[in-house]
Design an enzyme around this catalytic site. Structure first.
Site, PDB file in Angstrom:
ATOM      1  N   ASP A 259      25.159   9.053  75.265  1.00 56.96           N
ATOM      2  CA  ASP A 259      24.769   7.761  75.821  1.00 56.96           C
ATOM      3  C   ASP A 259      23.305   7.761  76.260  1.00 56.96           C
ATOM      4  O   ASP A 259      22.842   8.718  76.895  1.00 56.96           O
ATOM      5  CB  ASP A 259      25.678   7.454  77.025  1.00 56.96           C
ATOM      6  CG  ASP A 259      25.315   6.143  77.690  1.00 56.96           C
ATOM      7  OD1 ASP A 259      25.373   5.115  77.003  1.00 56.96           O
ATOM      8  OD2 ASP A 259      24.964   6.160  78.887  1.00 56.96           O
ATOM      9  N   GLU A 301      23.248   7.523  70.802  1.00 55.73           N
ATOM     10  CA  GLU A 301      23.089   6.095  71.091  1.00 55.73           C
ATOM     11  C   GLU A 301      21.597   5.821  71.245  1.00 55.73           C
ATOM     12  O   GLU A 301      21.024   5.958  72.320  1.00 55.73           O
ATOM     13  CB  GLU A 301      23.823   5.696  72.378  1.00 55.73           C
ATOM     14  CG  GLU A 301      23.944   4.181  72.481  1.00 55.73           C
ATOM     15  CD  GLU A 301      23.473   3.581  73.801  1.00 55.73           C
ATOM     16  OE1 GLU A 301      23.392   2.346  73.888  1.00 55.73           O
ATOM     17  OE2 GLU A 301      23.164   4.333  74.744  1.00 55.73           O
TER      18      GLU A 301
HETATM   19  C1  GLC Z   1      24.327   2.640  77.211  1.00 54.03           C
HETATM   20  C2  GLC Z   1      25.639   1.897  77.231  1.00 54.03           C
HETATM   21  C3  GLC Z   1      25.541   0.737  78.151  1.00 54.03           C
HETATM   22  C4  GLC Z   1      25.158   1.218  79.524  1.00 54.03           C
HETATM   23  C5  GLC Z   1      23.915   2.123  79.484  1.00 54.03           C
HETATM   24  C6  GLC Z   1      23.714   2.855  80.763  1.00 54.03           C
HETATM   25  O1  GLC Z   1      23.307   1.882  76.702  1.00 54.03           O
HETATM   26  O2  GLC Z   1      25.990   1.505  75.939  1.00 54.03           O
HETATM   27  O3  GLC Z   1      26.726   0.005  78.189  1.00 54.03           O
HETATM   28  O4  GLC Z   1      24.904   0.139  80.361  1.00 54.03           O
HETATM   29  O5  GLC Z   1      24.017   3.102  78.484  1.00 54.03           O
HETATM   30  O6  GLC Z   1      24.564   3.960  80.852  1.00 54.03           O
END
Ligand code: GLC
Length: 733
Positions: A259, A301
């Site tokens: 993430d 991500e």
């Molecule tokens: C990522 C997640 C998102 C979250 C962010 C902070 O972007 O997809 O939903 O708010 O991380 O952890």
């Protein structure tokens, strides 16, 4: 193989590199490195035998997640089935929907009302009690593996919740824990940072720092104020966090979603995004997985512009992530829905299709987050389209404010300074289904459902793993109830995170309903994709010039199979002005189509398929059978001259038909053997040949029988043969 030997061998191949990288990042901190290596050994030793077996199987077939049969679904455990046990009890539905990759949104312990949808973890060793326990998670993972489903879980690594033990102790003054975060005595340095660091939530959580009353200090909080950024320049943070990641892998998590990974290294005077140290850390994490759990995949991500995304794959020799989100393609797709102009999408796909095939993308139409407008504005400027005005148009269109638009989205984090709002909404509502149902306008609804299905067909045509957000398979609409919930109303992403409707899911088999129409069409397309190897990630993929901006064309080729796909983003019938002289099978209606001036219905698509290997084998076998037939006839004539009464044994057409059916069954079995890709590939190789031989024999036998009966249409197979040959010859030329 003895366990420790396996570990030693894996480590030996990567030891020098990892030691060098670790030393470079942590200034030769030998003690931290020794701890890191010891940790790898510990997690390897603790890894359950069944997962080690899976690692070996996957290492022997590194393409295991890149075949055409992969289909993903992402969901919130609570929204789908209440808790982990509920998800387990609904695996039947997941399986029935063709899903073999299940992404469960964050489910570790997280404070209510300060959780950012689970992305503020208070304890990496505990599941959120409402959702179940670690044992439930482990049990579910095992059950998934038993059913051929891989499990994906988030690893929220950039920050912890302010309720995490480290944060609590840091607030109370524990010096070791203070070093795990970024604390400042006053606002001077934070203000310096703010000069160069963009904001993630300009409206819901402005700024990158928060005041911590208890500590009497400023703390870095890139996301929400309750999400405290971890300081990865401290090797203790990295070691401990890596430990949490490996322990998730040992619970049976197959895909770890890293993430917000671009954010994990901070440096004054920079954007604090995508810094070189981030890549070093990801590479070390990849090495750790290769040593401890090589069957585990890293999904990064990286929601950034294309040139920032691709480096997270690393290089072919020194890979980082196994998979990344195809985020720009996703955003460009919605741009195309709003503009009906496929040029930007085509341009974007040309870039993606030109990348090494080893790079695997996770394709999606929408996820749990907003749609951000990270488009290629440099390219759009060629048409005089400026960034701020265009973002405004896209948001107006997709929220239904634009005249004639049926989309029903909501804005997310509207930054009035930059005109930079992003967008929320379910696929169905953005496609216009919600508006059409509200207006009870059947024509509009059909158009909207067609658009929804066409977008999914486009998704399935791309290389990589298509992932559907749970509920999109039955066209679930926006959920406005979040407006009434004080814990959610500030965050419009909850608009498209509504509870899964089991009531609506019951309609999935009723083709008269919206749910049934979408579900059945998606199942049909997914099954077709899974059954054809040319959808694998190793295939050649290219865009096709259609000479019609409303129609996107994509070609695929793999191992003798070819697909021409056309997608009409327009609201009226359009033509793809292509001029190929070959004949294809239209996968929609089973007709033979020449690839020449292809008509595509409004919001529709056309998949034209050709199998050169089968056709060639068939042509050769027919030619061979005809040759043998000639010889037999000649021999018969000669024999007849000698002994007119002698009878010849002829193979009945029905016998040959049985063989053809057998070969078809082989092929079907090959397609079914999803769980065994190697067997599937092997079976597929022989199936077309067998089918062709059987077909040819059938043709030969028919010809014999016809000749025997002395009444004619031995011409039919011959005519077929001629046309097949022609098509084949062209392709080879
Ligand atoms: C990522 C997640 C998102 C979250 C962010 C902070 O972007 O997809 O939903 O708010 O991380 O952890």
């Amino acid at each position: 193989m003895e366990r420790t030997k396996e570990f030693k061998e894996r480590l030996a191949t990567l030891y020098d590199e990892v030691k060098w990288l670790y030393g470079e990042l942590y200034h030769g901190d030998g003690q931290a490195f020794e701890y890191f290596i010891g940790m790898l050994e510990k997690f390897y030793a603790e890894r359950p035998a069944y997962l080690k077996e899976l690692d070996r199987k996957r290492s022997a077939d590194p393409e295991w997640y890149r075949g055409s049969g992969m289909l993903g679904m992402l969901m919130y455990v609570g929204a789908f089935a209440g808790n982990l046990k509920g998800v387990e009890s609904h695996l039947g539905y997941i399986k029935e929907s063709g899903v073999n990759y299940l992404h469960l949104m964050p489910l570790l312990k997280s404070p209510k009302g300060r959780s950012d949808g689970g992305y503020a973890v208070a304890d990496f060793t505990q599941v959120e009690p409402e959702l179940g326990t670690m044992d439930d998670l482990e049990h579910l993972a095992k059950e998934c593996h038993g059913q051929g489903i891989s499990l994906c879980l988030d690893f929220v690594m950039n920050h912890t919740s302010e309720d995490h033990e480290w944060a609590v102790k840091a607030r109370q003054g524990d010096p070791e824990c203070r070093k795990k975060y970024f604390f400042f005595d006053d606002w001077n340095l934070p203000n310096e940072f703010e000069r160069t660091v963009p904001q993630v939530f300009p409206q819901t959580a402005p700024g990158n720092f928060s005041w911590c009353e208890e500590a009497g200090k400023v703390v870095m909080t890139t996301f929400y104020p309750y999400q405290w950024d971890l300081n990865y320049a401290n090797p203790v943070v990295f070691n401990d966090m890596l430990g949490y990641m490996l322990s998730l892998a040992n619970k049976g998590v197959d895909i770890v979603r890293l993430d917000a990974v671009p954010y994990i290294w901070k440096q004054l005077g920079t954007s604090c995004r995508n810094l070189p140290q981030v890549h070093t850390l990801v590479r070390i994490m990849r090495i750790a997985c290769e040593v401890v759990c090589p069957g585990t995949l890293l999904l990064g991500e990286v929601v950034m512009e294309p040139e920032k995304v691709v480096p997270y794959f690393g290089s072919v020799e020194k890979p980082e992530c196994h998979m990344l989100y195809n985020v720009t393609t996703m955003a460009s797709t919605w741009h195309t829905v709003a503009t009906r102009d496929t040029r930007l999408l085509k341009h974007q796909l040309d870039i993606v299709f030109g990348l090494p095939k080893a790079y695997t993308f996770l394709n999606y139409l929408r996820c749990h987050d907003d749609i951000g407008w990270g488009l290629d504005y440099g390219y759009l400027m060629n048409f005089g389209i400026g960034e701020v005005a265009h973002k405004k148009f896209l948001n107006d269109y997709l929220t239904g404010r634009w005249w004639g638009s049926n989309s029903r989205g909501e804005l997310y984090n509207d930054d009035p300074r930059l005109g930079d709002a992003r967008l929320c909404g379910t696929t169905a509502s953005l496609c216009g289904i919600e508006a059409a149902e509200y207006e009870k306008n059947e024509f509009k609804e059909k158009m909207a459902i067609d658009l929804d299905c066409m977008l999914h067909a486009f998704l399935f045509t791309l290389s990589g793993i298509p992932v559907i957000y749970s509920g999109d398979e039955i066209g679930q609409l926006n959920d406005y109830s979040y407006h009434e919930d004080p814990l959610k109303w500030a965050d419009s992403r909850y608009l498209h995170r509504g509870a899964f409707s089991w009531e609506e899911a019951e309609l999935k088999d009723d083709a008269a309903t919206r749910q049934g129409k979408i579900y059945q069409e998606l199942r049909r397309l997914e099954a077709m994709r899974a059954g054809k190897e040319l959808f694998c990630a190793e295939a050649d993929v290219w865009t096709i010039e259609t000479y019609n901006d409303k129609v996107l064309g994509i070609g695929r080729y793999y191992n003798g199979e070819k697909l021409l796909a056309f997608f009409n983003f327009g609201e009226d019938f359009q033509t793809a002005w292509i001029e190929e002289d070959e004949e294809y099978l239209n996968l929609e209606n089973g007709e033979r189509w020449r690839a020449y001036h292809i008509g595509v219905p409004a919001h529709g698509f056309v998949w034209l398929y050709k199998n050169y290997t089968e056709e060639k084998a068939l042509a050769q076998a027919i030619a061979k059978a005809a040759e043998e037939g000639k010889k037999k006839t000649a021999a018969k004539k000669a024999a007849a001259k000698k002994a007119p009464a002698a009878k010849k044994a002829v193979k009945k057409p029905t016998e040959a038909k049985d063989e053809a059916a057998g070969a078809k069954a082989d092929e079907a079995a090959a397609e079914k053997a999803d769980a065994k890709p190697a067997a599937k590939r092997a079976a597929r190789k022989t199936a077309p040949k067998k089918a062709a031989e059987a077909k040819a024999e059938e043709a030969g036998a028919k010809a014999d029988a016809n000749a025997e009966a002395k009444k004619g249409p031995a011409k039919k197979p011959a005519a077929k043969k001629a046309s097949t040959k022609k098509a084949d010859g062209k392709a080879e030329a």
